[in-house]
Motif scaffolding. Structure first.
Motif, PDB file in Angstrom:
ATOM      1  N   LEU A 155      48.722  36.560  43.990  1.00  0.00           N
ATOM      2  CA  LEU A 155      48.476  35.384  43.152  1.00  0.00           C
ATOM      3  C   LEU A 155      48.355  35.858  41.709  1.00  0.00           C
ATOM      4  O   LEU A 155      47.393  36.536  41.348  1.00  0.00           O
ATOM      5  CB  LEU A 155      47.198  34.672  43.593  1.00  0.00           C
ATOM      6  CG  LEU A 155      46.806  33.406  42.818  1.00  0.00           C
ATOM      7  CD1 LEU A 155      47.871  32.326  42.958  1.00  0.00           C
ATOM      8  CD2 LEU A 155      45.455  32.882  43.293  1.00  0.00           C
ATOM      9  N   LYS A 156      49.345  35.530  40.904  1.00  0.00           N
ATOM     10  CA  LYS A 156      49.358  36.001  39.526  1.00  0.00           C
ATOM     11  C   LYS A 156      48.460  35.148  38.640  1.00  0.00           C
ATOM     12  O   LYS A 156      47.804  35.649  37.740  1.00  0.00           O
ATOM     13  CB  LYS A 156      50.788  36.006  38.991  1.00  0.00           C
ATOM     14  CG  LYS A 156      51.686  37.005  39.695  1.00  0.00           C
ATOM     15  CD  LYS A 156      53.097  36.945  39.149  1.00  0.00           C
ATOM     16  CE  LYS A 156      53.955  38.041  39.774  1.00  0.00           C
ATOM     17  NZ  LYS A 156      53.545  39.382  39.352  1.00  0.00           N
ATOM     18  N   LYS A 157      48.447  33.845  38.900  1.00  0.00           N
ATOM     19  CA  LYS A 157      47.531  32.963  38.187  1.00  0.00           C
ATOM     20  C   LYS A 157      47.495  31.625  38.916  1.00  0.00           C
ATOM     21  O   LYS A 157      48.388  31.295  39.704  1.00  0.00           O
ATOM     22  CB  LYS A 157      47.979  32.749  36.737  1.00  0.00           C
ATOM     23  CG  LYS A 157      49.263  31.944  36.567  1.00  0.00           C
ATOM     24  CD  LYS A 157      49.530  31.657  35.093  1.00  0.00           C
ATOM     25  CE  LYS A 157      50.751  30.762  34.922  1.00  0.00           C
ATOM     26  NZ  LYS A 157      50.970  30.402  33.510  1.00  0.00           N
ATOM     27  N   GLY A 158      46.421  30.866  38.683  1.00  0.00           N
ATOM     28  CA  GLY A 158      46.355  29.516  39.214  1.00  0.00           C
ATOM     29  C   GLY A 158      45.582  29.379  40.504  1.00  0.00           C
ATOM     30  O   GLY A 158      44.573  30.063  40.734  1.00  0.00           O
ATOM     31  N   GLU A 159      46.092  28.536  41.404  1.00  0.00           N
ATOM     32  CA  GLU A 159      45.354  28.157  42.602  1.00  0.00           C
ATOM     33  C   GLU A 159      46.328  27.755  43.693  1.00  0.00           C
ATOM     34  O   GLU A 159      47.350  27.117  43.430  1.00  0.00           O
ATOM     35  CB  GLU A 159      44.429  26.990  42.263  1.00  0.00           C
ATOM     36  CG  GLU A 159      43.530  26.514  43.380  1.00  0.00           C
ATOM     37  CD  GLU A 159      42.508  25.493  42.904  1.00  0.00           C
ATOM     38  OE1 GLU A 159      41.493  25.310  43.595  1.00  0.00           O
ATOM     39  OE2 GLU A 159      42.720  24.884  41.826  1.00  0.00           O
ATOM     40  N   ALA A 160      45.996  28.099  44.928  1.00  0.00           N
ATOM     41  CA  ALA A 160      46.874  27.757  46.046  1.00  0.00           C
ATOM     42  C   ALA A 160      46.044  27.532  47.302  1.00  0.00           C
ATOM     43  O   ALA A 160      45.020  28.182  47.517  1.00  0.00           O
ATOM     44  CB  ALA A 160      47.906  28.860  46.285  1.00  0.00           C
ATOM     45  N   PHE A 161      46.527  26.594  48.129  1.00  0.00           N
ATOM     46  CA  PHE A 161      45.929  26.328  49.438  1.00  0.00           C
ATOM     47  C   PHE A 161      46.853  26.915  50.490  1.00  0.00           C
ATOM     48  O   PHE A 161      48.063  26.672  50.482  1.00  0.00           O
ATOM     49  CB  PHE A 161      45.764  24.825  49.660  1.00  0.00           C
ATOM     50  CG  PHE A 161      45.077  24.480  50.957  1.00  0.00           C
ATOM     51  CD1 PHE A 161      43.697  24.513  51.052  1.00  0.00           C
ATOM     52  CD2 PHE A 161      45.813  24.149  52.085  1.00  0.00           C
ATOM     53  CE1 PHE A 161      43.055  24.203  52.248  1.00  0.00           C
ATOM     54  CE2 PHE A 161      45.193  23.837  53.280  1.00  0.00           C
ATOM     55  CZ  PHE A 161      43.811  23.870  53.357  1.00  0.00           C
TER      56      PHE A 161
END
Length: 333
Positions: A155-161
């Motif tokens: 994950l380089k940046k941000g948000e994930a589900f």
């Protein structure tokens, strides 16, 4: 050109261009003019920079490939000077790569598949090659590599589900910041801003480590538990979440601030902003804010803060909006 209007052909064209630029910039005779042209291409769209970074990762992986002992030095006295010549050289190299790639796969050095994804101004749903389902929040970038001994997301940046396809023999590892999240099959959310990472587990179990350089697999989370860590943390901080927790409100397009201090709220807000908000001092960070906001409209939030909080805005020398408290008038006796 926007994230939600790109066709598969356009994505492929960007990937091809990124590969060409990566090859050209690593050439000894690359000129300053070509480097300036690359910078213009890279800055023309967020996906250009992301695809180029992905190509750099592939380039670094390729450097670990074992060289065939019978390789013959066929390098020309003068380096190739055209894209056609580079294509010919690349084509010749591919004749030796299958055996090397197979050896690299068996040693766990080289993935047999590599995928990269970005979401800019809209939430994006993707399916990885292992069948895992991902939902990417706005301004999110990540890569997926399938190795022999693990499935790996960076994950380089941000948000994930994540809804991870179950495979006990093939763990699923998410690298975020300095730490990692290790699972075999489960559902969880990973949020990252700068060096801060937050993991919310919905179903199954995960092992969370705050630093991949430390021994061990980290601390185990069960459902309705959360882990937080940042740069320099020896261990993640573990806490319980509750049914009314709003960490996943982004999946409905919302950011919920439940009477948070500005110290707590700004990382959640700045994650979405083109220019992050700053605090004038530590006391300003103690002011509380609440409300429900549309994640696509958060760039308008700064201008509305003085209407709901006792603050006013200035700008620092870098151009960032700075939140300042309005001095309280002393009460008259």
């Amino acid at each position: 050109m926007t994230q939600d209007t790109l066709s598969e052909t356009e994505y492929d064209a960007i990937t091809d261009a990124a590969a060409q630029w990566c090859m050209r910039l690593h050439a000894a005779e690359c000129t300053d003019q070509e480097r300036r042209a690359f910078e213009q291409w890279r800055d023309a769209h967020p996906l250009h920079a992301f695809e180029y970074e992905a190509m750099l990762e592939i380039w670094e992986v390729a450097e670990h490939l074992p060289r065939p002992e019978t390789a013959v030095d066929v390098a020309p006295r003068q380096p190739p000077r055209s894209w056609r010549q580079y294509a010919v050289v690349a084509g010749l190299c591919t004749l030796a790569l299958p055996l090397a790639a197979y050896a690299g796969w068996n040693l766990g050095w080289v993935p047999d598949s590599y995928q990269h994804y970005a979401a800019t101004d809209t939430v994006r749903q993707v399916t990885l090659s292992d069948g895992s389902q991902l939902e990417l929040n706005l301004n999110t970038e990540l890569t997926f590599s399938n190795y022999k001994d693990e499935r790996r997301v960076t994950l380089k940046k941000g948000e994930a589900f994540f809804s991870v396809s179950h495979d006990t023999q093939h763990p699923f590892v998410v690298r975020a910041g300095e730490g990692r999240i290790r699972v075999t099959g489960t559902r969880f959310n990973v949020w990252m801003y700068q060096d801060q990472v937050r993991v919310n587990l919905i179903e199954g179990s995960v092992l969370v480590s705050s630093n991949t350089a430390l021994p061990g697999d980290g601390l185990r989370l069960g459902p309705s538990m959360q882990a937080r860590y940042k740069h320099g943390d020896y261990m993640p901080q573990i806490s319980q979440t509750y049914p009314n927790d709003t960490a996943l409100a982004w999946r409905s397009g919302k950011l919920v601030l439940d009477n948070l201090t500005l110290n707590e709220a700004l990382p959640l807000i700045n994650r979405y902003l083109n220019t992050p908000l700053m605090l004038a001092d530590s006391n300003t960070g103690l002011i509380r804010v609440g409300g429900i906001y549309n994640i696509k409209e958060l760039n308008n939030l700064a201008g509305s803060l003085p209407k709901v909080l006792p603050v006013y805005l200035t700008r620092n020398k870098e151009g960032n909006p700075v939140i300042n408290p309005i001095p309280q008038q002393p009460q008259k006796n």
